[in-house]
Scaffold this active site. Structure first.
Site, short mmCIF file in Angstrom:
data_model
loop_
_atom_site.label_atom_id
_atom_site.label_comp_id
_atom_site.label_asym_id
_atom_site.label_seq_id
_atom_site.Cartn_x
_atom_site.Cartn_y
_atom_site.Cartn_z
N ASP A 1 -4.62 4.62 -7.26
CA ASP A 1 -4.99 4.73 -8.66
C ASP A 1 -5.00 3.35 -9.31
O ASP A 1 -4.31 2.43 -8.85
CB ASP A 1 -4.01 5.63 -9.42
CG ASP A 1 -3.99 7.05 -8.87
OD1 ASP A 1 -5.00 7.47 -8.29
OD2 ASP A 1 -2.96 7.72 -9.04
N LYS A 2 -5.73 3.22 -10.39
CA LYS A 2 -5.85 1.94 -11.09
C LYS A 2 -4.48 1.33 -11.39
O LYS A 2 -4.26 0.14 -11.15
CB LYS A 2 -6.62 2.15 -12.40
CG LYS A 2 -6.68 0.91 -13.28
CD LYS A 2 -7.35 1.21 -14.62
CE LYS A 2 -7.27 0.00 -15.55
NZ LYS A 2 -7.86 0.27 -16.87
#
Length: 331
Positions: free
Chosen positions: A135-136
């Site tokens: 995830d970012k």
């Protein structure tokens, strides 16, 4: 149209696994989509993804054998990349928090994939060598395949679960057990397409399993844990701990600060607000990974340290809650 006649000595194998070994530059998910749309037929019949091929089966594959995704049209950009290991076949990097892994709607540049293309001198790689994602706002270890053979091998290792990954996370609350298993079926939240939800029932979700061990406890407020993945679903760790009532610390998407602040005494509220400033994202880090090298067959283990801001929050928690800090062995 490509036609494959199965020989009489063919071993039993799922059709998607069989095809991925026959065609380069294609993912297992793409094969499954082609099966669902009828672009792959067996004995002129539409089949399911879990179809087991039999001797003398006639497989017709009506898909392009050389697939190029839009992602390969995105520009190469100079982005700082923290390389842990590199050889002719794989690239192991330490992804910083805040960096999007691949281009998409609204972020067609400035992603890790744009940086990888630049780093590898614009080399054409299917999906730029991605075999898994983070995830970012999750930091840590990420594998990049540098050629198609490596990518196929690593994809197979993920499918067979021979690749082992360990994460570190800080979660809200005092989880009761020293170690445990969380499982269920993860699917997209119909009320919010950015979120995933976990269910104990197989209502169109994908089976998922996470193993965890407690490392340290900080009073009744926080627990520092190690997680190992039995499966790799979107937002899996974040969704699983939300599901059992102990969401990841400062995970804006899956936890509501107001709910936890109601349980915190006034003297600690300022402390946690300062922690939010120090670590302005979910406290989740991909700590290590082990794999079989796709070329030489040797087992490799890679590890990257906890980021400084995550580590600072841990140190502050140890200092404040030292009298209630109970270190535990990782199992």
């Amino acid at each position: 149209m490509n036609v494959i006649i199965i020989g009489k000595n063919q071993k039993k194998i799922r059709i998607d696994k069989f095809i991925i070994n026959k065609i380069t530059n294609i993912s297992r998910n793409q094969i499954q989509k082609y099966i669902k749309t009828g672009s792959i037929l067996v004995n002129k019949n539409i089949i399911k993804n879990n179809y087991i091929i039999k001797p003398y089966d006639n497989i017709k594959i009506n898909i392009p054998l050389k697939i190029k995704e839009k992602v390969n049209l995105y520009p190469a950009e100079k982005i700082n990349i923290d390389v842990i290991h590199e050889d002719n076949d794989i690239l192991i990097i330490n992804k910083p928090p805040g960096l999007v892994v691949h281009p998409g709607n609204g972020n067609q540049s400035g992603t890790l994939m744009n940086g990888i293309k630049y780093y590898l001198n614009n080399s054409y790689l299917y999906r730029c060598g991605l075999v898994h994602r983070l995830d970012k706002d999750t930091s840590g270890i990420l594998i990049i395949a540098k050629n198609n053979n490596s990518q196929k091998n690593l994809n197979k290792q993920f499918y067979l679960k021979t690749i082992k990954r360990e994460y570190r996370a800080l979660i809200w609350g005092k989880i009761p057990n020293e170690y445990g298993i969380i499982e269920g079926f993860i699917k997209r939240d119909p009320k919010n397409r950015k979120k995933m939800i976990n269910s104990s029932f197989n209502n169109h979700g994908k089976y998922s399993i996470t193993y965890y061990n407690v490392i340290e406890r900080f009073n009744k407020y926080l627990t520092y844990i190690s997680c190992k993945l039995g499966t790799g679903r979107t937002h899996q760790i974040r969704v699983h701990f939300k599901y059992i009532g102990y969401p990841i610390f400062n995970d804006i998407l899956y936890s509501k600060r107001k709910l936890f602040f109601k349980k915190i005494s006034k003297k600690y509220k300022f402390f946690f607000k300062e922690c939010f400033k120090i670590l302005p994202r979910q406290a989740l880090h991909a700590q290590s990974i082990s794999l079989i090298h796709p070329n030489n067959g040797k087992k490799y283990y890679f590890c990257c340290p906890i980021p400084d801001n995550f580590n600072k929050v841990l140190k502050l928690c140890r200092k404040l809650f030292n009298h209630n800090n109970i270190p535990c062995n990782i199992k």
